[in-house]
Design a protein around this motif. Structure first.
Motif, short mmCIF file in Angstrom:
data_model
loop_
_atom_site.label_atom_id
_atom_site.label_comp_id
_atom_site.label_asym_id
_atom_site.label_seq_id
_atom_site.Cartn_x
_atom_site.Cartn_y
_atom_site.Cartn_z
N THR A 1 0.70 -1.44 0.24
CA THR A 1 -0.52 0.12 -0.05
C THR A 1 1.14 1.10 -0.29
OG1 THR A 1 -0.10 0.39 2.25
CG2 THR A 1 -1.96 -0.75 1.45
N PRO A 2 0.44 2.42 -0.78
CA PRO A 2 1.28 3.73 -0.37
C PRO A 2 0.92 3.90 0.80
CG PRO A 2 -0.57 3.74 -2.49
CD PRO A 2 -1.13 2.38 -1.22
N ASP A 3 0.27 3.96 1.92
CA ASP A 3 0.65 4.77 3.41
C ASP A 3 1.56 3.45 4.22
OD1 ASP A 3 -0.89 6.51 2.85
OD2 ASP A 3 -2.32 5.73 4.08
N GLY A 4 1.59 2.28 3.26
CA GLY A 4 2.61 1.09 4.31
C GLY A 4 4.15 1.91 3.29
N ARG A 5 3.68 1.73 2.13
CA ARG A 5 5.41 2.14 1.61
C ARG A 5 6.30 3.72 2.37
NH1 ARG A 5 3.32 0.06 -2.57
NH2 ARG A 5 2.10 1.15 -3.67
N ARG A 6 5.31 4.52 2.55
CA ARG A 6 5.73 5.39 3.17
C ARG A 6 6.29 5.49 4.26
NH1 ARG A 6 1.66 8.30 -0.12
NH2 ARG A 6 0.05 8.05 1.78
N GLY A 7 5.54 4.48 4.97
CA GLY A 7 6.44 4.17 6.54
C GLY A 7 7.25 3.43 6.51
N LEU A 8 7.39 2.27 5.70
CA LEU A 8 8.64 2.20 5.61
C LEU A 8 9.83 2.57 4.99
CD1 LEU A 8 7.96 -1.74 3.48
CD2 LEU A 8 8.97 -1.34 5.33
N ALA A 9 9.61 3.98 4.35
CA ALA A 9 10.47 4.88 3.87
C ALA A 9 11.13 5.96 5.12
CB ALA A 9 9.68 5.69 2.32
N ALA A 10 10.22 6.07 5.74
CA ALA A 10 10.54 6.52 7.10
C ALA A 10 10.83 5.84 7.73
CB ALA A 10 9.20 7.22 7.29
N GLU A 11 10.79 4.66 7.76
CA GLU A 11 11.64 3.63 8.85
C GLU A 11 12.66 3.69 8.57
OE1 GLU A 11 11.17 -0.67 11.49
OE2 GLU A 11 9.74 0.09 9.26
N LEU A 12 12.97 3.58 7.43
CA LEU A 12 14.90 3.09 7.12
C LEU A 12 15.04 4.53 7.40
CD1 LEU A 12 17.07 1.95 4.79
CD2 LEU A 12 15.69 3.00 2.98
N ARG A 13 14.86 5.35 6.80
CA ARG A 13 15.32 6.61 6.89
C ARG A 13 16.12 7.34 8.96
NH1 ARG A 13 12.01 8.90 2.91
NH2 ARG A 13 13.15 8.92 1.06
N GLY A 14 14.99 6.76 9.24
CA GLY A 14 14.75 7.50 10.83
C GLY A 14 16.04 5.91 11.47
N ALA A 15 16.35 4.77 10.27
CA ALA A 15 17.12 4.13 11.69
C ALA A 15 18.85 3.91 10.75
CB ALA A 15 16.55 2.35 10.73
N CYS A 16 18.88 4.09 9.39
CA CYS A 16 20.36 4.87 8.51
C CYS A 16 20.96 5.47 8.82
CB CYS A 16 19.41 4.79 7.39
SG CYS A 16 21.62 4.97 6.00
N ASP A 17 22.57 4.57 9.54
CA ASP A 17 23.43 5.56 10.82
C ASP A 17 24.17 6.23 9.22
OD1 ASP A 17 22.69 4.49 12.94
OD2 ASP A 17 24.27 2.86 13.18
N THR A 18 23.79 6.30 8.03
CA THR A 18 24.76 7.09 7.28
C THR A 18 23.98 7.95 7.05
OG1 THR A 18 24.99 4.89 5.68
CG2 THR A 18 25.49 6.90 4.53
N LEU A 19 22.71 8.57 7.31
CA LEU A 19 22.41 10.05 7.42
C LEU A 19 23.05 10.86 7.88
CD1 LEU A 19 19.08 8.83 5.79
CD2 LEU A 19 20.65 9.49 4.71
N GLY A 20 23.32 11.72 7.71
CA GLY A 20 24.37 12.89 8.82
C GLY A 20 25.57 11.92 9.46
N ALA A 21 26.31 11.57 8.32
CA ALA A 21 27.64 11.00 8.48
C ALA A 21 28.47 11.23 7.28
CB ALA A 21 27.88 9.37 8.31
N ARG A 22 29.55 11.80 7.74
CA ARG A 22 30.52 12.68 6.02
C ARG A 22 30.90 10.90 5.72
NH1 ARG A 22 35.36 13.66 8.10
NH2 ARG A 22 35.93 14.48 6.16
N VAL A 23 31.14 11.35 4.65
CA VAL A 23 30.86 9.61 3.99
C VAL A 23 32.02 9.55 2.86
CG1 VAL A 23 28.90 8.23 4.65
CG2 VAL A 23 28.89 9.44 2.39
N ARG A 24 32.67 8.18 3.07
CA ARG A 24 33.78 8.44 1.23
C ARG A 24 32.44 7.07 0.00
NH1 ARG A 24 38.48 5.97 2.10
NH2 ARG A 24 37.98 4.47 1.42
N VAL A 25 31.98 7.86 -1.07
CA VAL A 25 31.37 6.50 -1.32
C VAL A 25 32.97 5.94 -2.59
CG1 VAL A 25 29.96 6.13 -3.44
CG2 VAL A 25 29.29 7.72 -1.23
N ASP A 26 32.93 4.72 -3.17
CA ASP A 26 33.89 4.46 -3.63
C ASP A 26 33.31 4.24 -5.14
OD1 ASP A 26 36.27 5.36 -2.19
OD2 ASP A 26 35.91 2.97 -1.74
#
Length: 254
Positions: free
Chosen positions: A186-211
């Protein structure tokens, strides 16, 4: 091979040894196997990670499984299938072992800088639609990972000193995946998963190097867009990264 049903939705096929749970389910999918087929193995002889890297754990040292899904979603949302499996793995580790991993873009579970699990998704997009997607996960239970990977395992991270029961972890994983699999429809379910992903992702807010192929970029990881791509703000401006190896940089790293 041993077959069993779990909670109605999942059909589980258990193997003592197999070449690859992902390869097995891909073949089954091409033969018409239904949504909800799960392959779990004690040992893989030809396990793979990203970029077809070979991945082999000692027998019984990891939880190794793959899930076949036939979700009714746009190919642009396929990354949410990977997210559903990764988030379910993180919840199972937390509930069963008291260990709380973060998600590292695009497909790892981590404790600090150390890798706890990897996720690999493969899909058939026949005719521009999603025919099937197979998502595999390998969680280090009593093995920290190969020498070339800075890894860790659940038994080393548990504060209670207990030995992790892989069957209990597997049951916890399926229990955590079930509502997330439903959310994909469902659209609402997918939006919820996307929000959960962003909230759990340690990469966001981090300085990174991408090879990337032939080059590397460094900057601040600021967002995961609707297609699952990572946005990295570099000195020359924002870059959208669809695939690449990500290193979380320490303060003293350029």
């Amino acid at each position: 091979m041993v077959c069993a049903m779990w909670a109605g939705h999942w059909e589980v096929r258990r193997f003592g040894e197999i070449d690859s749970t992902n390869s097995y389910l891909k073949a089954q999918a091409n033969e018409g196997a239904p949504d909800g087929l799960v392959a779990v193995a004690d040992h893989q002889t030809a396990g793979r990670g990203r970029l077809d890297r070979h991945w082999e754990a000692p027998r019984g040292a990891s939880l190794l499984l793959s899930v076949l899904m036939r979700p009714a979603l746009d190919p642009a949302d396929l990354h949410l299938c990977t997210a559903a499996v990764a988030l379910a793995g993180a919840e199972a580790a937390r509930r069963v072992c008291g260990v709380s991993p973060g998600l590292k873009w695009p497909n790892d579970l981590v404790i600090g800088p150390a890798k706890l699990a990897g996720v690999l998704a493969e899909a058939d997009l026949g005719g521009g639609s999603v025919c099937w997607v197979v998502v595999g996960i390998g969680i280090n239970v009593a093995w920290p990972g190969p020498p070339e990977v800075e890894g860790t395992c659940l038994d080393d991270q548990r504060s209670d000193g207990a030995v992790t029961d892989r069957s209990e972890l597997f049951e916890g994983f399926l229990g955590a995946l079930t509502p997330r699999r439903t959310a994909l429809e469902t659209p609402d379910g997918r939006r919820g998963l996307a929000a959960e992903l962003r909230g759990a992702c340690d990469t966001l807010g981090a300085r990174v190097r991408v090879d990337l192929a032939g080059q590397s970029i460094s900057g601040l990881a600021t967002e995961i867009d609707q297609a699952g791509h990572l946005i990295v703000v570099t000195d020359s401006g924002p870059r959208t990264v669809s695939a690449g190896d990500v290193v979380h940089l320490r303060a003293d790293q350029p």
